[in-house]
Design a protein around this motif. Structure first.
Motif, PDB file in Angstrom:
ATOM      1  N   GLU A   1       0.844  -1.204   0.000  1.00 21.30           N
ATOM      2  CA  GLU A   1       0.000   0.000   0.000  1.00 21.30           C
ATOM      3  C   GLU A   1       0.875   1.249   0.000  1.00 21.30           C
ATOM      4  O   GLU A   1       1.706   1.432   0.890  1.00 21.30           O
ATOM      5  N   ILE A   2       0.687   2.114  -1.003  1.00 21.80           N
ATOM      6  CA  ILE A   2       1.462   3.353  -1.074  1.00 21.80           C
ATOM      7  C   ILE A   2       1.114   4.253   0.105  1.00 21.80           C
ATOM      8  O   ILE A   2      -0.047   4.547   0.367  1.00 21.80           O
ATOM      9  N   ARG A   3       2.148   4.681   0.813  1.00 21.84           N
ATOM     10  CA  ARG A   3       1.951   5.597   1.936  1.00 21.84           C
ATOM     11  C   ARG A   3       2.557   6.970   1.659  1.00 21.84           C
ATOM     12  O   ARG A   3       2.018   7.981   2.081  1.00 21.84           O
ATOM     13  N   GLN A   4       3.709   7.002   1.014  1.00 24.81           N
ATOM     14  CA  GLN A   4       4.350   8.271   0.666  1.00 24.81           C
ATOM     15  C   GLN A   4       4.583   8.314  -0.838  1.00 24.81           C
ATOM     16  O   GLN A   4       5.051   7.341  -1.430  1.00 24.81           O
ATOM     17  N   GLN A   5       4.268   9.447  -1.440  1.00 22.47           N
ATOM     18  CA  GLN A   5       4.517   9.624  -2.857  1.00 22.47           C
ATOM     19  C   GLN A   5       4.588  11.120  -3.172  1.00 22.47           C
ATOM     20  O   GLN A   5       3.735  11.892  -2.739  1.00 22.47           O
ATOM     21  N   GLY A   6       5.612  11.499  -3.889  1.00 25.32           N
ATOM     22  CA  GLY A   6       5.779  12.892  -4.252  1.00 25.32           C
ATOM     23  C   GLY A   6       6.830  13.016  -5.325  1.00 25.32           C
ATOM     24  O   GLY A   6       7.201  12.033  -5.973  1.00 25.32           O
ATOM     25  N   SER A   7       7.322  14.229  -5.511  1.00 29.82           N
ATOM     26  CA  SER A   7       8.356  14.501  -6.494  1.00 29.82           C
ATOM     27  C   SER A   7       9.503  15.239  -5.824  1.00 29.82           C
ATOM     28  O   SER A   7       9.283  16.053  -4.921  1.00 29.82           O
ATOM     29  N   LEU A   8      10.720  14.969  -6.274  1.00 30.67           N
ATOM     30  CA  LEU A   8      11.862  15.715  -5.763  1.00 30.67           C
ATOM     31  C   LEU A   8      11.713  17.205  -6.045  1.00 30.67           C
ATOM     32  O   LEU A   8      12.295  18.034  -5.344  1.00 30.67           O
ATOM     33  N   ALA A   9      10.924  17.531  -7.065  1.00 32.58           N
ATOM     34  CA  ALA A   9      10.688  18.937  -7.388  1.00 32.58           C
ATOM     35  C   ALA A   9       9.885  19.649  -6.299  1.00 32.58           C
ATOM     36  O   ALA A   9       9.837  20.881  -6.263  1.00 32.58           O
ATOM     37  N   ASP A  10       9.266  18.867  -5.388  1.00 30.23           N
ATOM     38  CA  ASP A  10       8.476  19.457  -4.307  1.00 30.23           C
ATOM     39  C   ASP A  10       9.340  19.917  -3.137  1.00 30.23           C
ATOM     40  O   ASP A  10       8.818  20.511  -2.182  1.00 30.23           O
ATOM     41  N   GLN A  11      10.633  19.661  -3.184  1.00 32.68           N
ATOM     42  CA  GLN A  11      11.490  20.077  -2.080  1.00 32.68           C
ATOM     43  C   GLN A  11      11.507  21.606  -1.952  1.00 32.68           C
ATOM     44  O   GLN A  11      11.573  22.324  -2.949  1.00 32.68           O
ATOM     45  N   ILE A  12      11.447  22.080  -0.717  1.00 37.28           N
ATOM     46  CA  ILE A  12      11.520  23.517  -0.475  1.00 37.28           C
ATOM     47  C   ILE A  12      12.912  24.024  -0.833  1.00 37.28           C
ATOM     48  O   ILE A  12      13.067  25.047  -1.495  1.00 37.28           O
ATOM     49  N   TRP A  13      13.927  23.307  -0.380  1.00 40.98           N
ATOM     50  CA  TRP A  13      15.317  23.622  -0.719  1.00 40.98           C
ATOM     51  C   TRP A  13      15.834  22.548  -1.667  1.00 40.98           C
ATOM     52  O   TRP A  13      15.711  21.352  -1.400  1.00 40.98           O
ATOM     53  N   SER A  14      16.436  22.953  -2.770  1.00 37.26           N
ATOM     54  CA  SER A  14      17.044  22.008  -3.704  1.00 37.26           C
ATOM     55  C   SER A  14      18.308  21.412  -3.087  1.00 37.26           C
ATOM     56  O   SER A  14      18.816  21.900  -2.073  1.00 37.26           O
ATOM     57  N   VAL A  15      18.825  20.357  -3.718  1.00 37.12           N
ATOM     58  CA  VAL A  15      20.075  19.760  -3.242  1.00 37.12           C
ATOM     59  C   VAL A  15      21.186  20.802  -3.193  1.00 37.12           C
ATOM     60  O   VAL A  15      21.943  20.888  -2.221  1.00 37.12           O
ATOM     61  N   ALA A  16      21.298  21.612  -4.233  1.00 35.42           N
ATOM     62  CA  ALA A  16      22.347  22.639  -4.267  1.00 35.42           C
ATOM     63  C   ALA A  16      22.189  23.618  -3.120  1.00 35.42           C
ATOM     64  O   ALA A  16      23.180  24.025  -2.476  1.00 35.42           O
ATOM     65  N   GLU A  17      20.961  24.028  -2.820  1.00 36.11           N
ATOM     66  CA  GLU A  17      20.719  24.980  -1.729  1.00 36.11           C
ATOM     67  C   GLU A  17      21.002  24.343  -0.378  1.00 36.11           C
ATOM     68  O   GLU A  17      21.530  25.004   0.530  1.00 36.11           O
TER      69      GLU A  17
END
Length: 233
Positions: free
Chosen positions: A164-180
């Protein structure tokens, strides 16, 4: 005569995809509240409260496979799936524009959390160490060199329990990017090769129990599967 009074501990490390050589671990940093929907489900305002950092012991990192024991001292044991960044080149006060040059590779991890202990710590204004830094609290897949994966920034991230899927999203939803994240973290500590960064989790965190089968991954990067075992003794 040995230069140490006891046998020194083994260097913690993470497997590397397709290689016998492993990635040695120095420190493990974690970003809190880096997805707005997760910040809200935890009762916080992501527009007012930016992400912050906490840590795990390097030897809390284990392979995201097999059986992981249910930890002691908790009855509310949660999963948090995350993109994991492996630092290959150190530095302090790294600019956002140059931050990705310091990345060696990427993996997928789960920030396992004793939520009840975290809640108590928050109420008492105490550190989260016992909630976040216990044994085997950081299952991680094999790392993939950035030369293979590029820098994932909009891939699907997901976790399921017993199918059963419990978490699902996109890395684009991050408030801070990896670089930040790298840039900001490097203003507080000088990053070094071997540092690992858990970059935050999307909404849907919830409790696990013994016998649960936990699966997840990031599209185009890696996936994992492990089972929650009996309570650790």
């Amino acid at each position: 005569m040995s230069e140490f009074v006891i046998v020194p501990p083994t260097v913690p490390s993470v497997a590397v995809h397709g290689q016998a050589a492993r990635f040695p671990l120095r420190r493990v940093f974690c970003v809190g509240r880096n997805y707005a929907d997760h910040a809200r489900e935890m009762g916080h305002d992501p527009d007012r409260e930016p992400p912050f950092f906490f840590g795990k012991p390097a030897d809390a990192i284990v392979p995201a496979t097999g059986t992981i024991a249910y930890p002691p001292l908790t009855s509310d044991f949660h999963h948090e799936v995350e993109l994991v960044v492996a630092i290959g080149t150190g530095g302090a006060n790294i600019s956002t524009e140059q931050a990705l040059e310091h990345v060696w590779g990427y993996g997928v991890g789960v920030d396992l959390t004793r939520r009840d202990l975290q809640t108590i710590a928050k109420k008492q204004g105490r550190p989260w160490d016992w909630a976040k830094g216990f044994d085997a609290s950081g299952p991680v897949t094999a790392l993939h060199p950035v030369s293979e994966t590029g820098h994932p920034d909009d891939a699907r991230i997901w976790l399921s329990v017993n199918g059963e899927i419990r978490q699902q999203g996109s890395l684009a939803d991050q408030i801070w990017s990896v670089a930040e994240v790298i840039s900001d973290l490097s203003t507080s500590v000088a990053l070094q090769p071997g540092d690992l960064i858990f970059t935050g989790t999307p909404a849907g965190v919830s409790a696990l129990k013994p016998g649960d089968v936990v699966e997840g991954g990031i599209d185009g990067l890696d996936s994992f599967r492990f089972t929650i075992g009996a309570t650790a003794r």
